[in-house]
Design a protein around this motif. Structure first.
Motif, PDB file in Angstrom:
ATOM      1  N   GLY A  83      85.992 -16.222 -15.927  1.00 33.48           N
ATOM      2  CA  GLY A  83      85.354 -15.132 -16.653  1.00 33.48           C
ATOM      3  C   GLY A  83      85.767 -13.742 -16.225  1.00 33.48           C
ATOM      4  O   GLY A  83      85.271 -12.753 -16.774  1.00 33.48           O
ATOM      5  N   GLN A 111      86.735 -14.521 -28.484  1.00 29.28           N
ATOM      6  CA  GLN A 111      86.686 -15.726 -27.653  1.00 29.28           C
ATOM      7  C   GLN A 111      88.064 -15.968 -27.049  1.00 29.28           C
ATOM      8  O   GLN A 111      89.071 -16.043 -27.762  1.00 29.28           O
ATOM      9  CB  GLN A 111      86.267 -16.933 -28.489  1.00 29.28           C
ATOM     10  CG  GLN A 111      86.127 -18.220 -27.687  1.00 29.28           C
ATOM     11  CD  GLN A 111      85.823 -19.419 -28.562  1.00 29.28           C
ATOM     12  OE1 GLN A 111      86.251 -19.477 -29.713  1.00 29.28           O
ATOM     13  NE2 GLN A 111      85.071 -20.386 -28.028  1.00 29.28           N
ATOM     14  N   SER A 115      89.887 -20.272 -22.149  1.00 33.00           N
ATOM     15  CA  SER A 115      88.639 -20.712 -21.507  1.00 33.00           C
ATOM     16  C   SER A 115      87.540 -21.059 -22.500  1.00 33.00           C
ATOM     17  O   SER A 115      86.524 -21.642 -22.111  1.00 33.00           O
ATOM     18  CB  SER A 115      88.126 -19.615 -20.571  1.00 33.00           C
ATOM     19  OG  SER A 115      87.738 -18.468 -21.308  1.00 33.00           O
ATOM     20  N   ARG A 117      85.523 -19.050 -23.703  1.00 31.83           N
ATOM     21  CA  ARG A 117      84.372 -18.207 -23.390  1.00 31.83           C
ATOM     22  C   ARG A 117      84.486 -16.881 -24.153  1.00 31.83           C
ATOM     23  O   ARG A 117      85.575 -16.476 -24.572  1.00 31.83           O
ATOM     24  CB  ARG A 117      84.301 -17.939 -21.880  1.00 31.83           C
ATOM     25  CG  ARG A 117      84.230 -19.210 -21.014  1.00 31.83           C
ATOM     26  CD  ARG A 117      82.976 -20.005 -21.267  1.00 31.83           C
ATOM     27  NE  ARG A 117      82.920 -21.239 -20.475  1.00 31.83           N
ATOM     28  CZ  ARG A 117      82.271 -21.354 -19.339  1.00 31.83           C
ATOM     29  NH1 ARG A 117      81.635 -20.322 -18.825  1.00 31.83           N
ATOM     30  NH2 ARG A 117      82.260 -22.519 -18.695  1.00 31.83           N
ATOM     31  N   TYR A 118      83.346 -16.170 -24.276  1.00 29.06           N
ATOM     32  CA  TYR A 118      83.279 -14.972 -25.104  1.00 29.06           C
ATOM     33  C   TYR A 118      83.224 -13.700 -24.260  1.00 29.06           C
ATOM     34  O   TYR A 118      82.554 -13.654 -23.222  1.00 29.06           O
ATOM     35  CB  TYR A 118      82.057 -15.024 -26.019  1.00 29.06           C
ATOM     36  CG  TYR A 118      82.159 -16.091 -27.091  1.00 29.06           C
ATOM     37  CD1 TYR A 118      82.737 -15.798 -28.324  1.00 29.06           C
ATOM     38  CD2 TYR A 118      81.692 -17.379 -26.856  1.00 29.06           C
ATOM     39  CE1 TYR A 118      82.840 -16.781 -29.304  1.00 29.06           C
ATOM     40  CE2 TYR A 118      81.785 -18.365 -27.837  1.00 29.06           C
ATOM     41  CZ  TYR A 118      82.365 -18.058 -29.058  1.00 29.06           C
ATOM     42  OH  TYR A 118      82.474 -19.031 -30.026  1.00 29.06           O
ATOM     43  N   CYS A 128      84.067 -12.392 -19.380  1.00 31.86           N
ATOM     44  CA  CYS A 128      84.379 -13.308 -20.483  1.00 31.86           C
ATOM     45  C   CYS A 128      83.939 -14.703 -20.032  1.00 31.86           C
ATOM     46  O   CYS A 128      84.751 -15.578 -19.757  1.00 31.86           O
ATOM     47  CB  CYS A 128      85.866 -13.267 -20.812  1.00 31.86           C
ATOM     48  SG  CYS A 128      86.299 -14.127 -22.337  1.00 31.86           S
ATOM     49  N   PHE A 129      82.590 -14.875 -19.979  1.00 36.56           N
ATOM     50  CA  PHE A 129      82.045 -16.096 -19.392  1.00 36.56           C
ATOM     51  C   PHE A 129      81.015 -16.780 -20.285  1.00 36.56           C
ATOM     52  O   PHE A 129      80.688 -17.949 -20.084  1.00 36.56           O
ATOM     53  CB  PHE A 129      81.427 -15.774 -18.019  1.00 36.56           C
ATOM     54  CG  PHE A 129      81.203 -16.978 -17.159  1.00 36.56           C
ATOM     55  CD1 PHE A 129      82.282 -17.682 -16.635  1.00 36.56           C
ATOM     56  CD2 PHE A 129      79.914 -17.421 -16.883  1.00 36.56           C
ATOM     57  CE1 PHE A 129      82.078 -18.803 -15.840  1.00 36.56           C
ATOM     58  CE2 PHE A 129      79.704 -18.552 -16.093  1.00 36.56           C
ATOM     59  CZ  PHE A 129      80.792 -19.231 -15.570  1.00 36.56           C
ATOM     60  N   GLN A 131      79.209 -18.879 -22.996  1.00 30.89           N
ATOM     61  CA  GLN A 131      79.625 -20.033 -23.788  1.00 30.89           C
ATOM     62  C   GLN A 131      79.191 -19.934 -25.243  1.00 30.89           C
ATOM     63  O   GLN A 131      79.734 -20.617 -26.107  1.00 30.89           O
ATOM     64  CB  GLN A 131      79.064 -21.311 -23.167  1.00 30.89           C
ATOM     65  CG  GLN A 131      79.567 -21.578 -21.754  1.00 30.89           C
ATOM     66  CD  GLN A 131      79.056 -22.893 -21.206  1.00 30.89           C
ATOM     67  OE1 GLN A 131      78.926 -23.878 -21.943  1.00 30.89           O
ATOM     68  NE2 GLN A 131      78.760 -22.930 -19.910  1.00 30.89           N
ATOM     69  N   GLU A 137      77.585 -10.263 -26.815  1.00 34.66           N
ATOM     70  CA  GLU A 137      78.992 -10.655 -27.025  1.00 34.66           C
ATOM     71  C   GLU A 137      79.501 -10.229 -28.405  1.00 34.66           C
ATOM     72  O   GLU A 137      80.580 -10.638 -28.821  1.00 34.66           O
ATOM     73  CB  GLU A 137      79.155 -12.170 -26.879  1.00 34.66           C
ATOM     74  CG  GLU A 137      79.055 -12.671 -25.447  1.00 34.66           C
ATOM     75  CD  GLU A 137      77.638 -12.629 -24.911  1.00 34.66           C
ATOM     76  OE1 GLU A 137      77.431 -12.166 -23.766  1.00 34.66           O
ATOM     77  OE2 GLU A 137      76.719 -13.045 -25.659  1.00 34.66           O
TER      78      GLU A 137
END
Length: 500
Positions: A83, A111, A115, A117-118, A128-129, A131, A137
């Motif tokens: 992230g 996103q 990863s 992640r957003y 950027c962690f 879900q 976000e």
């Protein structure tokens, strides 16, 4: 123009739920969300990555559009599996590929494809962690191009224009020519929506009418489609150019008639002889004369400037250029060579056109243009009149020119612009009007919007995208980072160049 390619990228600012812009800081290439206004550090180039294979475009709409984010420091935004967000890569690595997803409220999420992640966060805690997507976000897109431009529908290869006679906007021109083809993009900072304004100041409503005031009917949510824009009204319908007038149309998703490219608008000018007051006219297949008494398409030229050589050329609506011909004549040519370039030499509001070999453009008593060895007087002087900016929006590195709240003082570092109405006097001076008052200077040289009568300003083109302004005190305007807009520079080289 209409044969231009779709831009592969869009310059944007990204605004989070706390109304702060995502910023790229030069110190250790940090990424924060602290920007209050859209300036250079807050501008990100969204570089779209084309989808591959059969059916890839449809899949991209479902899963998100793939893109890279390039900062103003020419570094790529990237996220690692833990992230952590960085922006120090000179070329995009695996963590620099993001999926742009769009939502009905006009906001987007980003996103990381690696990863899943957003991107989100606030202040100096951008990560950027996440879900899943929450308001933290989601980002609003603030287009960073200059607000004055042309709207091209690539599907039809036609440009939008304002038809003042019928009170509508149409998408029917193969060439964006004259003031009616300049569309001003208005960004509402509160609603995070966009409006389209004509040169006369009217706003396009969803039903196709032109309205004087901002309202929910004149504001649209922005959607991106690989570098193209779609504008959606409050009922979920999209602006379209498929009919005679531009208005919204009910469709599940924007098609070729609902997608537009925002193109820069170059200066278009008319050349009027200072001595005789007639306009230079360029008709296909005819000699070049300055004998027109009014301005139509054949009296308008696109001003193209070579920023390296500091020279200008004049392109007509038929695609030809004013050029040096045989026996000191001035002709129309389709060939862009050294014979079409002139140096602009300003004398107050007047200008002379000098070729590299020292000859100047001049007029005979019958209006025919010719080239003479030296600039002796009024026969070699012209008025260079900017015709496609009825609404002038000035922007420098400090920000926009606009009124400081609650005062009549114009500042040069405003986050949003106040458009000035530009009119031209009979002898070629520029008069600017904002909030029903004319521009003027106070005793300290500050620019005010307080005049009941016009003051004489002049403008000079200094590059392909910038001009400088000379004030009635014979000084040039300077926009300081702190906001002061004043007439204090002794020459054009010391003045602030404004994008317009």
């Amino acid at each position: 123009m209409a044969n231009s390619t779709v831009p592969p990228a869009l310059a944007c600012g990204l605004i989070n739920a706390a109304n702060r812009y995502l910023s790229a800081e030069p110190f250790r290439f940090q990424v924060v969300a602290t920007g209050l206004v859209l300036r250079l550090r807050q501008v990100w180039m969204l570089r779209f990555v084309p989808s591959q294979g059969a059916g890839a475009a449809g899949q991209a709409e479902e899963s998100g559009q793939r893109l890279h984010l390039l900062s103003s420091l020419q570094r790529f935004l990237s996220a690692d599996p833990n992230g952590k967000v960085t922006c120090d890569q000179e070329s995009p690595g695996p963590g620099a590929l993001f999926l742009l997803r769009q939502y009905p409220d006009g906001k987007v999420s980003l996103q990381c494809e690696l990863s899943q992640r957003y991107l989100g966060g606030a202040e100096d805690n951008v990560t950027c962690f996440a879900q899943t997507v929450s308001e933290g976000e989601k980002w609003s897109l603030h287009l960073a191009q200059h607000p004055n431009g042309h709207m091209l529908n690539p599907g039809k290869q036609r440009y939008m224009r304002c038809d003042q006679q019928t009170g509508h906007m149409r998408c029917d021109r193969d060439l964006p020519w004259g003031p009616e083809a300049v569309i001003t993009l208005h960004f509402d900072l509160k609603e995070k929506k966009y409006g389209l304004r004509s040169g006369a100041g009217s706003l396009l409503a969803a039903d196709g009418s032109l309205q004087a005031e901002l309202s929910p009917q004149t504001l649209y949510s922005l959607e991106l489609r690989g570098g193209l824009l779609a504008l959606r009204d409050t009922a979920g319908q999209y602006l379209t150019g498929r009919e005679g007038t531009v208005k919204t149309f009910k469709t599940d998703k924007p098609g070729r008639d609902e997608l537009f490219a925002l193109e820069p608008s170059a200066a278009q000018v008319s050349l009027r002889t200072f001595a005789g007051g007639r306009f230079v006219c360029c008709r296909p297949g005819a000699d070049i004369y300055a004998n027109a008494t009014s301005v139509g398409n054949t009296e308008i030229f696109q001003l193209l400037l070579n920023d390296v050589a500091k020279q200008a050329c004049f392109r007509s609506s038929s695609g030809t250029y004013l050029a040096a011909g045989p026996k000191d004549s001035v002709v129309s040519t389709s060939i862009l060579d050294k014979g079409v370039w002139f140096s602009l030499q300003y004398r107050e509001q007047r200008v002379t056109l000098r070729m590299a070999d020292g000859r100047y453009m001049a007029t005979r008593p019958n209006g025919q243009l010719l080239l003479v060895p030296e600039a002796a007087g009024k026969e070699e002087e012209f008025l260079l009149l900017l015709v496609n900016r009825p609404l002038l929006i000035l922007q420098s590195e400090a920000g926009f020119v606009g009124l400081f709240p609650g005062t009549q003082r114009l500042d040069g570092n405003r986050p949003a612009y106040d458009a000035s109405t530009l009119t031209l006097s009979e002898d070629g001076f520029c008069h600017f009007r904002v909030a029903n008052k004319y521009w003027s200077l106070d005793q300290d040289g500050l620019v005010m919007a307080s005049g009941d009568h016009p003051s004489n300003f002049t403008l000079q083109f200094v590059s392909s995208s910038c001009l400088v302004l000379k004030a009635p005190n014979s000084k040039y305007l300077v926009a300081e980072v702190g906001g002061r807009l004043w007439a204090g520079a002794s020459d054009a080289a010391s003045a602030t160049p404004f994008r317009y």
